[in-house]
Design a protein around this motif. Sequence first.
Motif, mmCIF file in Angstrom:
data_model
loop_
_atom_site.group_PDB
_atom_site.id
_atom_site.type_symbol
_atom_site.label_atom_id
_atom_site.label_comp_id
_atom_site.label_asym_id
_atom_site.label_seq_id
_atom_site.Cartn_x
_atom_site.Cartn_y
_atom_site.Cartn_z
ATOM 1 N N LEU A 88 0.822 -1.209 0.000
ATOM 2 C CA LEU A 88 0.000 0.000 0.000
ATOM 3 C C LEU A 88 0.854 1.256 0.000
ATOM 4 N N TYR A 89 2.043 1.181 0.570
ATOM 5 C CA TYR A 89 2.908 2.353 0.691
ATOM 6 C C TYR A 89 4.187 2.075 -0.099
ATOM 7 N N SER A 90 4.261 2.585 -1.306
ATOM 8 C CA SER A 90 5.379 2.300 -2.200
ATOM 9 C C SER A 90 5.869 3.595 -2.838
ATOM 10 N N ASP A 91 7.155 3.574 -3.273
ATOM 11 C CA ASP A 91 7.726 4.730 -3.981
ATOM 12 C C ASP A 91 7.256 4.810 -5.427
ATOM 13 N N ILE A 92 6.537 3.785 -5.905
ATOM 14 C CA ILE A 92 6.119 3.751 -7.312
ATOM 15 C C ILE A 92 5.221 4.941 -7.635
ATOM 16 N N THR A 93 4.196 5.167 -6.786
ATOM 17 C CA THR A 93 3.245 6.254 -7.058
ATOM 18 C C THR A 93 3.883 7.622 -6.882
ATOM 19 N N SER A 94 4.726 7.784 -5.859
ATOM 20 C CA SER A 94 5.322 9.101 -5.610
ATOM 21 C C SER A 94 6.277 9.504 -6.739
ATOM 22 N N LEU A 95 7.087 8.571 -7.244
ATOM 23 C CA LEU A 95 8.026 8.898 -8.329
ATOM 24 C C LEU A 95 7.289 9.158 -9.641
ATOM 25 N N SER A 96 6.276 8.340 -9.949
ATOM 26 C CA SER A 96 5.526 8.561 -11.190
ATOM 27 C C SER A 96 4.761 9.878 -11.130
ATOM 28 N N TYR A 97 4.229 10.230 -9.929
ATOM 29 C CA TYR A 97 3.544 11.521 -9.804
ATOM 30 C C TYR A 97 4.535 12.683 -9.883
ATOM 31 N N LYS A 98 5.739 12.467 -9.404
ATOM 32 C CA LYS A 98 6.773 13.508 -9.464
ATOM 33 C C LYS A 98 7.109 13.869 -10.910
ATOM 34 N N TYR A 99 7.245 12.845 -11.777
ATOM 35 C CA TYR A 99 7.591 13.088 -13.185
ATOM 36 C C TYR A 99 6.352 13.082 -14.092
ATOM 37 N N ARG A 100 5.166 12.957 -13.493
ATOM 38 C CA ARG A 100 3.878 13.085 -14.186
ATOM 39 C C ARG A 100 3.635 12.022 -15.270
ATOM 40 N N HIS A 101 4.327 10.895 -15.228
ATOM 41 C CA HIS A 101 4.074 9.821 -16.182
ATOM 42 C C HIS A 101 4.837 8.569 -15.784
ATOM 43 N N TYR A 102 4.550 7.467 -16.457
ATOM 44 C CA TYR A 102 5.351 6.251 -16.429
ATOM 45 C C TYR A 102 5.163 5.561 -17.770
ATOM 46 N N ILE A 103 5.910 4.492 -18.036
ATOM 47 C CA ILE A 103 5.808 3.813 -19.330
ATOM 48 C C ILE A 103 5.388 2.363 -19.128
ATOM 49 N N PHE A 104 4.716 1.840 -20.139
ATOM 50 C CA PHE A 104 4.264 0.445 -20.131
ATOM 51 C C PHE A 104 4.718 -0.204 -21.437
ATOM 52 N N GLY A 105 5.293 -1.401 -21.326
ATOM 53 C CA GLY A 105 5.830 -2.077 -22.504
ATOM 54 C C GLY A 105 5.422 -3.533 -22.574
ATOM 55 N N ILE A 106 5.518 -4.097 -23.795
ATOM 56 C CA ILE A 106 5.280 -5.518 -24.033
ATOM 57 C C ILE A 106 6.478 -6.064 -24.791
ATOM 58 N N LYS A 107 7.146 -7.073 -24.214
ATOM 59 C CA LYS A 107 8.282 -7.724 -24.878
ATOM 60 C C LYS A 107 7.802 -9.030 -25.495
ATOM 61 N N TYR A 108 8.229 -9.262 -26.747
ATOM 62 C CA TYR A 108 7.801 -10.438 -27.497
ATOM 63 C C TYR A 108 8.963 -11.403 -27.685
ATOM 64 N N SER A 109 8.629 -12.672 -27.856
ATOM 65 C CA SER A 109 9.636 -13.697 -28.115
ATOM 66 C C SER A 109 10.037 -13.675 -29.591
ATOM 67 N N GLU A 110 10.965 -14.550 -29.964
ATOM 68 C CA GLU A 110 11.416 -14.614 -31.355
ATOM 69 C C GLU A 110 10.299 -15.056 -32.300
ATOM 70 N N GLU A 111 9.339 -15.830 -31.787
ATOM 71 C CA GLU A 111 8.200 -16.242 -32.635
ATOM 72 C C GLU A 111 7.126 -15.165 -32.737
ATOM 73 N N GLY A 112 7.296 -14.028 -32.048
ATOM 74 C CA GLY A 112 6.298 -12.958 -32.079
ATOM 75 C C GLY A 112 5.203 -13.112 -31.047
ATOM 76 N N LYS A 113 5.401 -13.996 -30.061
ATOM 77 C CA LYS A 113 4.410 -14.173 -28.988
ATOM 78 C C LYS A 113 4.780 -13.321 -27.780
ATOM 79 N N ARG A 114 3.766 -12.936 -26.985
ATOM 80 C CA ARG A 114 3.997 -12.113 -25.806
ATOM 81 C C ARG A 114 4.775 -12.896 -24.752
ATOM 82 N N LYS A 115 5.819 -12.250 -24.179
ATOM 83 C CA LYS A 115 6.665 -12.902 -23.191
ATOM 84 C C LYS A 115 6.603 -12.184 -21.840
#
Length: 387
Positions: free
Chosen positions: A307-334
Amino acid sequence: MKRRYKRDYVILESKDSSFRLKEKTSPKAFAKIEMKEDKANLMLYVENVKYIKQGYRVVIIEDDLNVKDIGRVLVNENGKGEFKISFNEENLDIKAIALTHDKKIPLIGFRGRKLQDYEDIIFAKENNIKDDTIENKVKFQMKEEKIEDNIHKLEIDNDLSKENNIKDNLSNPNLEIDEEDVEIKDEDIKQELSREENEEVIILDIDEKKEKKKKEKKEEDCSREEKREEINKEKLEEEDILRKYTEEKIYFVPRKLKKILNKYKEIKPFMEDIEDTRWWKIDISPMSICAYIMPYLGYINYINCTLYSDITSLSYKYRHYIFGIKYSEEGKRKYYIYGIPGRKNEQPDEGNTGFCHFIPCDNKYKTYGYWVCFIDCKSRLIAMAEE
C-alpha cells in the motif's frame, strides 16, 4: 524498538468544473499522509485551480464521519498551491479530504471506498437547519390534508341524506318529486360510466407497453447474439493471420488491452531499446494510479501487495510512467514491463517491489532513465528478465 512509519496517498478529483483555471485542463490535487510514532503529517499539492484571493478551505472526514476544518490553502495566479499541517495523533483516521469554497466542493478524494452523500456530511450544520424547516412544512401540509378530509366526509354525508330523502319521496305516492335531485343523480351516473371507460383505456395502454417491452427485449437478445458472432469472427481472423504470417514477426496486443492503450502515445523512450519491445507513455491521472487492471499502476500494487510504495510518488513527481510488451522470437507475448521514471539513485523501494533494472535514456551521462519491472505473461508474476 522499531519506529513506526506509515505513508499513504489520496488523489483528489474535480467535482465542479467552474473552478478550473483553463477550459481544457481539469483541477488536480495530491495528498500525502505520513505517520511517524506519535505524529501525523498531511501535505497537499494543488494544480490548475482558479485563483481566489481568500483561498480554499481544507476539510477532512474521519472514520466516524466527524468533519474537521483544518485550515486554508492559498493558490497563486498559475493555479498552484501547497498546504502542510501536523497532528499530535498516532493514527490519523481520514476517510476523505476535500477543498470547499462558498458552499461548493471543487475537489474531493477518498481514502478507500467512496462516501455516499458526502456533501450532506460536509455541510451538516446547514442541512440540519433545512431539515427543521422541511419538517415544519410537512406538519402544516398534514394539518391541511386532515381539514380537507373532514370537509369531504361532510359532503358525502350530505349526499347520502339527500338520496335517502329522494327514496322516501318515491315510496310515498302523495309526495311530489324534485326534478333537480333526479338530474343530479343522472349526472353522477354518467360520471361513473365515463370513469369506467377511462379505466379500461388505461388497462389497454398498459398491455401495449408490456408488449413493446417484450419486443425490445427480443431485439436486445438478437443484437447480443450478433455481437458474439462478430467477436468469434474477429478471433478466427486473428488465428488465420497468425497461420499465414508465421515467418514474419507481428506484434499483436490483446483486444481488451488494446482498447486502453489506444488512448496513449506509442513511443521509443531509449536510445538503445530492448529488442522486440513496444512502449507506451501513460500520463498520470486518478485512473492510472487507482485502477487495478493493466496497464495502470494499481495492478503493480496488487501484485506486490504493497500500500505504501515509492512507485506512485516517483511517477507523480515526473507526471508519467511507461508500459511495454516484450515479445519472443516467434512474435508471442513474453513479458509485460512497467517503467518508473527517475535517476539512477532513485530506485523504487530499493528493488523490493521488482524494479531492479535501470535503463538510461542517453548513452553519455546515463543519469536519467527508467527503473523497470518485468511481469511474466503466463503466470502474471514478477520475473527476472533475461539480460
